[in-house]
Design a protein around this motif. Sequence first.
Motif, mmCIF file in Angstrom:
data_model
loop_
_atom_site.group_PDB
_atom_site.id
_atom_site.type_symbol
_atom_site.label_atom_id
_atom_site.label_comp_id
_atom_site.label_asym_id
_atom_site.label_seq_id
_atom_site.Cartn_x
_atom_site.Cartn_y
_atom_site.Cartn_z
ATOM 1 N N ASP A 428 0.586 -1.342 0.441
ATOM 2 C CA ASP A 428 0.251 -0.178 -0.034
ATOM 3 C C ASP A 428 0.732 1.417 -0.290
ATOM 4 O O ASP A 428 1.648 1.540 0.851
ATOM 5 C CB ASP A 428 -0.336 -0.128 1.613
ATOM 6 C CG ASP A 428 -1.953 1.137 1.473
ATOM 7 O OD1 ASP A 428 -1.641 2.621 1.524
ATOM 8 O OD2 ASP A 428 -3.151 1.233 1.056
ATOM 9 N N LEU A 435 0.603 -6.300 0.705
ATOM 10 C CA LEU A 435 -1.048 -6.373 -0.223
ATOM 11 C C LEU A 435 -0.955 -7.467 -0.684
ATOM 12 O O LEU A 435 -0.091 -8.497 -1.622
ATOM 13 C CB LEU A 435 -1.277 -5.689 -1.327
ATOM 14 C CG LEU A 435 -1.702 -4.316 -0.740
ATOM 15 C CD1 LEU A 435 -1.598 -3.152 -2.009
ATOM 16 C CD2 LEU A 435 -2.684 -4.054 0.156
ATOM 17 N N LYS A 477 -5.542 -4.764 -8.074
ATOM 18 C CA LYS A 477 -6.625 -4.730 -6.571
ATOM 19 C C LYS A 477 -8.093 -3.483 -6.982
ATOM 20 O O LYS A 477 -7.272 -2.667 -6.719
ATOM 21 C CB LYS A 477 -5.288 -4.621 -5.469
ATOM 22 C CG LYS A 477 -6.351 -5.026 -4.296
ATOM 23 C CD LYS A 477 -4.925 -5.096 -3.116
ATOM 24 C CE LYS A 477 -5.864 -5.676 -1.684
ATOM 25 N NZ LYS A 477 -6.608 -7.141 -2.591
ATOM 26 N N LYS A 479 -10.550 -1.157 -5.088
ATOM 27 C CA LYS A 479 -10.295 -0.009 -4.838
ATOM 28 C C LYS A 479 -8.905 0.767 -4.469
ATOM 29 O O LYS A 479 -8.318 1.195 -4.127
ATOM 30 C CB LYS A 479 -10.403 0.583 -3.473
ATOM 31 C CG LYS A 479 -11.706 -0.103 -2.877
ATOM 32 C CD LYS A 479 -12.377 -0.552 -1.817
ATOM 33 C CE LYS A 479 -13.540 -1.155 -0.936
ATOM 34 N NZ LYS A 479 -13.874 -1.032 0.297
ATOM 35 N N TYR A 480 -8.210 0.162 -6.011
ATOM 36 C CA TYR A 480 -6.631 0.751 -6.322
ATOM 37 C C TYR A 480 -6.900 1.014 -7.123
ATOM 38 O O TYR A 480 -6.916 0.171 -8.111
ATOM 39 C CB TYR A 480 -4.946 -0.235 -5.686
ATOM 40 C CG TYR A 480 -5.227 -0.287 -3.543
ATOM 41 C CD1 TYR A 480 -4.524 0.355 -3.423
ATOM 42 C CD2 TYR A 480 -5.790 -1.545 -2.889
ATOM 43 C CE1 TYR A 480 -3.992 0.200 -2.073
ATOM 44 C CE2 TYR A 480 -5.885 -1.703 -1.865
ATOM 45 C CZ TYR A 480 -4.616 -0.920 -1.552
ATOM 46 O OH TYR A 480 -4.603 -0.818 0.258
ATOM 47 N N LYS A 483 -1.448 -0.340 -11.841
ATOM 48 C CA LYS A 483 0.382 -0.170 -11.780
ATOM 49 C C LYS A 483 0.851 -0.984 -12.968
ATOM 50 O O LYS A 483 0.679 -2.023 -12.839
ATOM 51 C CB LYS A 483 1.062 -0.701 -10.617
ATOM 52 C CG LYS A 483 2.313 0.143 -10.187
ATOM 53 C CD LYS A 483 2.162 1.752 -10.196
ATOM 54 C CE LYS A 483 3.667 2.081 -10.789
ATOM 55 N NZ LYS A 483 3.835 3.675 -9.669
ATOM 56 N N ASP A 501 4.364 -0.054 -5.477
ATOM 57 C CA ASP A 501 3.287 0.249 -4.316
ATOM 58 C C ASP A 501 2.047 0.429 -4.968
ATOM 59 O O ASP A 501 2.194 1.834 -6.184
ATOM 60 C CB ASP A 501 3.804 1.883 -3.504
ATOM 61 C CG ASP A 501 5.067 1.323 -3.076
ATOM 62 O OD1 ASP A 501 5.347 0.165 -2.001
ATOM 63 O OD2 ASP A 501 6.060 2.618 -2.556
ATOM 64 N N LEU A 502 1.006 0.438 -4.354
ATOM 65 C CA LEU A 502 -0.528 1.117 -4.864
ATOM 66 C C LEU A 502 -1.074 1.695 -4.054
ATOM 67 O O LEU A 502 -1.347 1.835 -3.440
ATOM 68 C CB LEU A 502 -1.215 -0.358 -5.553
ATOM 69 C CG LEU A 502 -0.869 -1.951 -5.875
ATOM 70 C CD1 LEU A 502 -2.231 -2.554 -6.135
ATOM 71 C CD2 LEU A 502 -0.073 -1.195 -7.249
ATOM 72 N N ILE A 503 -1.889 2.898 -4.612
ATOM 73 C CA ILE A 503 -2.809 4.339 -4.567
ATOM 74 C C ILE A 503 -3.875 4.050 -4.381
ATOM 75 O O ILE A 503 -4.502 3.299 -5.137
ATOM 76 C CB ILE A 503 -1.702 5.346 -5.145
ATOM 77 C CG1 ILE A 503 -2.083 6.706 -4.375
ATOM 78 C CG2 ILE A 503 -2.158 5.429 -6.609
ATOM 79 C CD1 ILE A 503 -1.448 7.427 -5.273
ATOM 80 N N ASN A 504 -4.726 4.339 -3.604
ATOM 81 C CA ASN A 504 -6.112 5.347 -4.095
ATOM 82 C C ASN A 504 -6.385 4.923 -5.550
ATOM 83 O O ASN A 504 -6.129 6.067 -5.944
ATOM 84 C CB ASN A 504 -6.097 5.972 -2.786
ATOM 85 C CG ASN A 504 -8.346 5.957 -3.183
ATOM 86 O OD1 ASN A 504 -8.688 6.001 -4.110
ATOM 87 N ND2 ASN A 504 -8.487 5.852 -1.798
ATOM 88 N N GLU A 505 -7.552 4.735 -5.964
ATOM 89 C CA GLU A 505 -7.358 4.501 -7.204
ATOM 90 C C GLU A 505 -8.169 6.533 -8.029
ATOM 91 O O GLU A 505 -8.294 6.846 -8.965
ATOM 92 C CB GLU A 505 -8.538 3.653 -8.275
ATOM 93 C CG GLU A 505 -10.296 3.571 -6.862
ATOM 94 C CD GLU A 505 -10.949 2.704 -7.885
ATOM 95 O OE1 GLU A 505 -11.251 2.424 -9.465
ATOM 96 O OE2 GLU A 505 -11.691 2.310 -6.677
ATOM 97 N N ARG A 559 -7.057 3.959 -14.413
ATOM 98 C CA ARG A 559 -8.185 4.075 -13.337
ATOM 99 C C ARG A 559 -9.267 3.536 -14.261
ATOM 100 O O ARG A 559 -9.888 4.067 -15.058
ATOM 101 C CB ARG A 559 -8.237 5.283 -13.063
ATOM 102 C CG ARG A 559 -6.561 5.261 -11.808
ATOM 103 C CD ARG A 559 -6.821 6.884 -11.823
ATOM 104 N NE ARG A 559 -6.468 7.394 -10.533
ATOM 105 C CZ ARG A 559 -4.242 6.963 -10.979
ATOM 106 N NH1 ARG A 559 -3.613 6.799 -11.640
ATOM 107 N NH2 ARG A 559 -3.898 7.552 -9.364
#
Length: 644
Positions: A428, A435, A477, A479-480, A483, A501-505, A559
Amino acid sequence: MNSTINAQNKGLEKANLAYNKFAFIKAIALYEQEISKGNTSFEVYSKLGNSYYFNGNYPEAIKAYSNMIDHLNNVDSEYYFRYAQALNSTQNYKTAEEVIKKYYKRSGKNDISDNWNENKLMESIKKQSNRYTINSVSINTPFSDFGTALYGKDKVIYASAKDTGVIIKRKHSWNEKSFLKLYSADVTMDDGLQNPVVLKDDINTKYHQSTPAITKDGKTMYFTSNNYADGKLGTDKEGTSYLNIYVAHNVNGEWSSIKKLAFPVNSDSFSSAHPALSADESKLYFVSDRNNKFGNSDIYVLSLNKGGFVGNDVKKLGDEINTLGRETFPFVDDTGILYFSSDGHPGLGGLDVFAAIKDQKDKYHVVNVGDGVNSTADDFGYVIKRSTKKGYFSSNSSGNDDIYGFTENKPIDFGMNINPFVFGTVRDFDTKKELEGVVVEVFNLADEKVNMVYTDADGNYKVEVEPLKEYKFVFKKEKYAQKTEQIEPLKLLGSKELSVDLINEWEVIVDNKRKEIKEGIDLKDVLNLNPIYFDYNGYNIRESSKPELDKIVALMRDRPKVSLQVNSHTDSRGRDDFNMKLSNNRAKATVNYIIAQGINTNRITGKGYGESRLINKCSNGVSCMEAEHQLNRRSEFIVIVNEQ
């Protein structure tokens, strides 16, 4: 008595002179005469055996080595090795194993004679069996034809001793066969070879030319030739001429600027031959008998610079490759696998083709490529184009050196997984927590999904890929934001760590600042885009605007729930109806560009507003500078949230 001794000495001197000049056919006759006169010394039997051995007459070599070993004391341990080689070459596997055990006992080296055990040997051959489809090629002649090099997309260059029209053929004293010339041939649709043509340039001298290696761009060729310059053969103090490696450059379709490679590759006192290029063409492999009193050849490597200049860092390959036998005819395919021929590694007989690959500890693993290619005769000159899995090799299984084509139906088995892999950890962006359950999709250059895995409880994943191919990795994933990462080609046994690292979508980091993505917002403001401008009265996308549009593409790609409405505007100059049509064309051009980068058509629409939404005072009849009008020739990218 003295006259008899003097006659024997003179006879032996003549035999040794022929032997030292590699005139083995003549040497054999002279040594046999010495034996008939009662000279059964170690020198006579050892050199007689070697003379037969170097000409591939293994049954006669066995007789000579047997007489030497059975009746003489203090025979060098190396001769037990060569005796075993000759026995193996005539399929006397059991006796060969017995003799090789004596070699290891006498030499004190680590005993690996079990590799010569017939059952173990045949099992290793069987493991690689049925991998090839073999076909003959039409360019073979009753003379020697061998040593094929891939040349461009549809040609090869090879060596042949066929008659070139000279009434008296020049003979090579090593085996009394005609001297070799280089020829080119065309590759047919079914991978046969046709239309052989002798190279007309300065490449072919009146002596030997063979075993070329050509760079991928077709501009540089390394090849083997006699030590020949200015019309003369170079020799050592005893008058012996050795093989050397030369380089030539293709200028306007002609091979020219031919030069002999400098020391430490070449010398007047030893042979260097059979060049081969590494996959990235940064190294030159070759064969040499330097520092080798036993007369066998080894494979060496050194650095290679642009323009055909070689370094001085010559290095002999390790004991995994080089033996007391003959290692020769190296070739490196596009994946980095080294192929070579050897009679020092246990095989079916004579020269067998072997494949070798380095592990992570820089140690070669060597395996016999198996039947089909290998036989009880000499098999050598193996080359393969990895992309098509097709290639050529040479063999004297028909009684003469001939070229054969092949298709590799399944990869060689090195007894370990040699494919490269990509691994890493997904976390995250904010919490740095690993994750679990992230989908990792792998796409090839054709954008076809070729693999999919999930991260484990620790956020880790590992994916095997094919060597020397580019891939796209997509991490997903709920809600993310997705990438996407590109992976450059990896070599065999290679690996690459790719952690993300995955960020909030609904968030994005721009210039180290977190920004929110929501319904109705203009991505131009979110991404700090430079304005998407158009030329006056034009609707083509400017080159300067494409990098800005690519940022929008990247955001939408990662996204999938983000859709866009593209609004396009003009300045006030011109008729209103013309400007409306112009703005619609600009909106359409912008939408088409984004779709062309891989965004689905149902996620983006466009609309033109003409001059109806000016952002400054520059309306009809108002005098403005060009820069002020340009501000109105703009596009907007309004976010539409798609929750489906």
